[in-house]
Scaffold this motif. Structure first.
Motif, PDB file in Angstrom:
ATOM      1  N   ALA A 298       8.127  -3.299  -2.584  1.00 24.07           N
ATOM      2  CA  ALA A 298       6.941  -2.799  -1.874  1.00 24.07           C
ATOM      3  C   ALA A 298       7.254  -1.504  -1.129  1.00 24.07           C
ATOM      4  O   ALA A 298       6.454  -0.562  -1.128  1.00 24.07           O
ATOM      5  CB  ALA A 298       6.431  -3.867  -0.911  1.00 24.07           C
ATOM      6  N   TYR A 299       8.424  -1.451  -0.492  1.00 27.82           N
ATOM      7  CA  TYR A 299       8.822  -0.272   0.279  1.00 27.82           C
ATOM      8  C   TYR A 299       8.982   0.945  -0.633  1.00 27.82           C
ATOM      9  O   TYR A 299       8.466   2.042  -0.337  1.00 27.82           O
ATOM     10  CB  TYR A 299      10.133  -0.569   1.010  1.00 27.82           C
ATOM     11  CG  TYR A 299      10.702   0.596   1.785  1.00 27.82           C
ATOM     12  CD1 TYR A 299      10.311   0.850   3.094  1.00 27.82           C
ATOM     13  CD2 TYR A 299      11.631   1.450   1.185  1.00 27.82           C
ATOM     14  CE1 TYR A 299      10.842   1.927   3.808  1.00 27.82           C
ATOM     15  CE2 TYR A 299      12.166   2.520   1.881  1.00 27.82           C
ATOM     16  CZ  TYR A 299      11.768   2.758   3.185  1.00 27.82           C
ATOM     17  OH  TYR A 299      12.285   3.834   3.875  1.00 27.82           O
ATOM     18  N   ILE A 300       9.700   0.752  -1.753  1.00 27.63           N
ATOM     19  CA  ILE A 300       9.944   1.858  -2.683  1.00 27.63           C
ATOM     20  C   ILE A 300       8.633   2.304  -3.330  1.00 27.63           C
ATOM     21  O   ILE A 300       8.360   3.505  -3.433  1.00 27.63           O
ATOM     22  CB  ILE A 300      10.967   1.433  -3.756  1.00 27.63           C
ATOM     23  CG1 ILE A 300      12.348   1.243  -3.117  1.00 27.63           C
ATOM     24  CG2 ILE A 300      11.043   2.466  -4.880  1.00 27.63           C
ATOM     25  CD1 ILE A 300      13.366   0.585  -4.032  1.00 27.63           C
ATOM     26  N   HIS A 301       7.823   1.335  -3.746  1.00 29.75           N
ATOM     27  CA  HIS A 301       6.541   1.664  -4.372  1.00 29.75           C
ATOM     28  C   HIS A 301       5.683   2.500  -3.431  1.00 29.75           C
ATOM     29  O   HIS A 301       5.120   3.531  -3.823  1.00 29.75           O
ATOM     30  CB  HIS A 301       5.821   0.370  -4.768  1.00 29.75           C
ATOM     31  CG  HIS A 301       4.608   0.591  -5.608  1.00 29.75           C
ATOM     32  ND1 HIS A 301       4.053  -0.410  -6.378  1.00 29.75           N
ATOM     33  CD2 HIS A 301       3.809   1.680  -5.804  1.00 29.75           C
ATOM     34  CE1 HIS A 301       2.993   0.073  -7.017  1.00 29.75           C
ATOM     35  NE2 HIS A 301       2.825   1.328  -6.671  1.00 29.75           N
ATOM     36  N   ARG A 302       5.604   2.067  -2.187  1.00 30.68           N
ATOM     37  CA  ARG A 302       4.780   2.784  -1.202  1.00 30.68           C
ATOM     38  C   ARG A 302       5.301   4.198  -0.971  1.00 30.68           C
ATOM     39  O   ARG A 302       4.525   5.169  -0.950  1.00 30.68           O
ATOM     40  CB  ARG A 302       4.737   2.000   0.113  1.00 30.68           C
ATOM     41  CG  ARG A 302       3.847   2.625   1.197  1.00 30.68           C
ATOM     42  CD  ARG A 302       3.689   1.679   2.367  1.00 30.68           C
ATOM     43  NE  ARG A 302       4.965   1.346   2.993  1.00 30.68           N
ATOM     44  CZ  ARG A 302       5.560   0.165   2.883  1.00 30.68           C
ATOM     45  NH1 ARG A 302       5.008  -0.808   2.166  1.00 30.68           N
ATOM     46  NH2 ARG A 302       6.715  -0.068   3.487  1.00 30.68           N
TER      47      ARG A 302
END
Length: 324
Positions: A298-302
């Motif tokens: 989620a962090y990388i995607h965001r």
């Protein structure tokens, strides 16, 4: 392990090498990794991009872009895939200096149902039989073969977690303008520090047209700055592919592409695609105790989606301002 298996005669201009490793994975898992060139840029550190030009399950012709001794090289190879004997042979059609010719073979030998021996053979000739050329090639083979064997070993031994650790996503923006202007914005990455607020610094070199090497400092939404190094390959005026050769701590691999496609009704659709492999051992170190791979996804995607979408929006504003 690296072994020199060249013929002993000093007059011989053909040289042979062998690199090998033991992998805690079944032989068919190892074979599948070697056979599927589409995922080599994610799996093999030296590989920037690979395209299959033609082929089937037994034979193929591929174009490879890869780093070698700090330089970016590209060549076309033919491969023969033999699943029954767990081997893949390859031969470069036209080599780049100082390589005059090169070929070889991947061989997988089952040691047990869960363990395999992987051997990588090369034969090569240096341009004009040059001793300096031979030394350059050997150094490149030692470095790249070790990186490829390490990559296969790491991926094969993580095979049961790969679907969790590896993911791909797209961001698309419609642009009511000429695709050439969008391409100009994306191609001229050297101007991004002036054009994009999230790019703090970017150094770009393009010694060969269409082959770009760049180092970039990027600001994320939380205010932190990440330094990455990438190689980009530019195809015509509608596609740019890239690989980060230096990635943030949360990743083991990050590749991407920009594509520009004519849209129904006019204008173009511009898409940014990212493919990432998460470094599971770094999740808690980077994100904090108790954080999971799902949190890292989620962090990388965001973070990546925010920056690529901002780039797409600025490209749209640039292109639409030039209409007419």
């Amino acid at each position: 392990m690296s072994v020199d298996v060249s013929a002993p005669t000093a007059a011989s201009k053909e040289h042979r090498t062998l690199h090998s490793t033991t992998i805690e994975a079944p032989a068919d898992v190892v074979y599948d990794i070697i056979a599927d060139v589409s995922r080599w840029p994610q799996f093999f550190a030296p590989n920037v991009h690979v395209e299959q030009l033609e082929g089937d399950a037994q034979r193929e012709r591929i174009h490879i872009w890869a780093t070698a001794n700090g330089e970016v090289k590209h060549w076309i190879s033919r491969r023969e895939l033999d699943r029954a004997n767990l081997s893949v042979t390859f031969r470069q059609e036209v080599s780049q200096p100082p390589v005059a010719s090169m070929g070889g073979k991947w061989v997988i030998t089952p040691i047990s149902p869960a363990t395999s021996l992987l051997e990588l053979y090369h034969d090569f000739r240096a341009v004009d039989g040059s001793a300096d050329g031979e030394q350059w090639i050997r150094a490149a083979l030692d470095r790249n073969s070790a990186a490829e064997l390490d990559g296969i070993k790491r991926i094969a031994e993580l095979a049961d977690r790969l679907d969790e650790l590896m993911f791909t996503f797209d961001d698309t923006v419609h642009v009511d303008a000429d695709g050439k202007d969008v391409f100009d914005f994306l191609d001229r990455a050297d101007l991004w520090p002036e054009r994009l607020p999230h790019v703090a610094r970017l150094d770009l070199t393009e010694k060969t047209p269409g082959l770009q090497v760049m180092a970039m400092d990027t600001r994320t939404a939380d205010g932190s700055v990440h330094t990455t190094e990438s190689v980009r390959v530019v195809f015509g005026e509608n596609r740019i592919v890239y690989k980060q050769t230096t990635v943030p701590a949360l990743m083991t691999a990050h590749t991407g592409r920009w594509t520009i496609v004519p849209a129904d009704g006019g204008g173009v659709d511009v898409t940014s695609r990212h493919t990432v492999i998460i470094k599971a051992s770094a999740v808690e170190q980077v994100l904090g105790e108790g954080r999971t791979v799902a949190d890292a996804r989620a962090y990388i995607h965001r973070a990546l989606s925010t920056n690529s979408t901002n780039t797409l929006k600025h490209a749209r504003a640039y292109a639409e301002s030039r209409r007419g």
